[in-house]
Design an enzyme around this catalytic site. Sequence first.
Site, PDB file in Angstrom:
ATOM      1  N   CYS A 131       0.824  -1.218   0.000  1.00  0.00           N
ATOM      2  CA  CYS A 131       0.000   0.000   0.000  1.00  0.00           C
ATOM      3  C   CYS A 131       0.854   1.262   0.000  1.00  0.00           C
ATOM      4  O   CYS A 131       1.422   1.642   1.030  1.00  0.00           O
ATOM      5  CB  CYS A 131      -0.931  -0.014   1.206  1.00  0.00           C
ATOM      6  SG  CYS A 131      -1.972   1.450   1.308  1.00  0.00           S
ATOM      7  N   CYS A 134      -0.452   4.120   2.206  1.00  0.00           N
ATOM      8  CA  CYS A 134      -0.168   3.950   3.640  1.00  0.00           C
ATOM      9  C   CYS A 134       1.296   4.208   3.952  1.00  0.00           C
ATOM     10  O   CYS A 134       1.625   4.809   4.973  1.00  0.00           O
ATOM     11  CB  CYS A 134      -0.481   2.531   4.099  1.00  0.00           C
ATOM     12  SG  CYS A 134      -1.931   1.805   3.354  1.00  0.00           S
ATOM     13  N   ASP A 135       2.191   3.719   3.106  1.00  0.00           N
ATOM     14  CA  ASP A 135       3.602   3.660   3.498  1.00  0.00           C
ATOM     15  C   ASP A 135       4.542   4.556   2.696  1.00  0.00           C
ATOM     16  O   ASP A 135       5.717   4.683   3.031  1.00  0.00           O
ATOM     17  CB  ASP A 135       4.100   2.200   3.383  1.00  0.00           C
ATOM     18  CG  ASP A 135       3.335   1.279   4.336  1.00  0.00           C
ATOM     19  OD1 ASP A 135       2.876   1.781   5.379  1.00  0.00           O
ATOM     20  OD2 ASP A 135       3.194   0.092   4.030  1.00  0.00           O
TER      21      ASP A 135
END
Length: 307
Positions: A131, A134-135
């Site tokens: 992701c 997200c990261d």
Amino acid sequence: MRNVIIIGSGPAGLTAAIYTARANLNPLVFEGYGAGGQLMLTTMVENFPGFPEGILGPQLMEDMRKQAERFGAELIRKDVTGVDLSQRPFKIQVEENTYETKSLIIASGASAKLLGLESEKKLMGRGVTTCATCDGFFYRGQEVAVVGGGDSAMEEAIFLTKFATKVTVIHRRDKLRASKIMQEKAFKNPKIEFMWNSVVEKVLDENLGKVTGALIRNVKTGELIEKKFSGLFIAIGHTPNTQLFVGQLELDEQGYIITRNGTLTSVPGVFAAGDVQDHVYRQAITAAGSGCMAAMDAEKFLEHSEP
Ligand code: NAP
């Protein structure tokens, strides 16, 4: 006979559990053996509102679980093995036991497809991730790589150029599967580089416990090279966990549950929330939001279906 059974224990399932428990519906949650869902595979979550310093994915899920239990949700860490949605009450099979329920919330999620390498498994959440939203932020000023040639891979690669100094797309063929418009955007981006006909053979470095690069094989020439980068984003698609519902609920061509008017499925009394019905947003917060919607939809359904 239960009022509501919830299948799945990611942000969607547990939010539905919190809301239905607080509505005195005594929800029964089948968490599945992979309890907690995809957030169990991540480390720091920095985009879930309410945690200014971030929170570890597994911790966030543990907290949601405790919150659901506090209001009386019953949680069973087992996989549902079969369902019969042909008539109400619905029948939910879990190994040798059959449960009956007036309504059902499906929040069984989707699984990111993985390459299937041992090194990928060992370094998941330690530089290997599925992701970018997200990261990506963690890779400011660093080099990263994305595996895949579809729209997701292009979208992730383009997004990552906001942070990374260079993004290498590793694709197993010499043509992208992505839509023309996404291809053009990616080709135009000076920070994106392509490695064609290439597959990841091994993610490095298991001994250091973090990603330092990968061994990459050219499938045409057989040549093996070591490429250095500090984050590897796997973007080769997702599979919705809907095998149990094939033939019983309306699914789209990719197998996702089709929902209308909020979380309603093709069977009255059955609701779907989270990634099992969403291949666009796929965020913990959107999954949690739709879990809340499913709980409220189920509550309304039960009010109107009872004598
Ligand atoms: P996808 O279209 O199925 O693409 C998956 C990509 O990963 C393909 O390029 C495939 O290679 C590669 N791949 C699959 N298994 C692999 C493996 N084991 N090793 C290496 N490479 C592998 O999946 P997606 O990109 O997630 O897209 C899913 C759907 O959502 C599509 O319909 C897409 O259009 C849509 N979507 C749209 C947008 C957008 O419009 N902004 C964004 C995201 C997703 P091959 O090409 O060789 O098969």
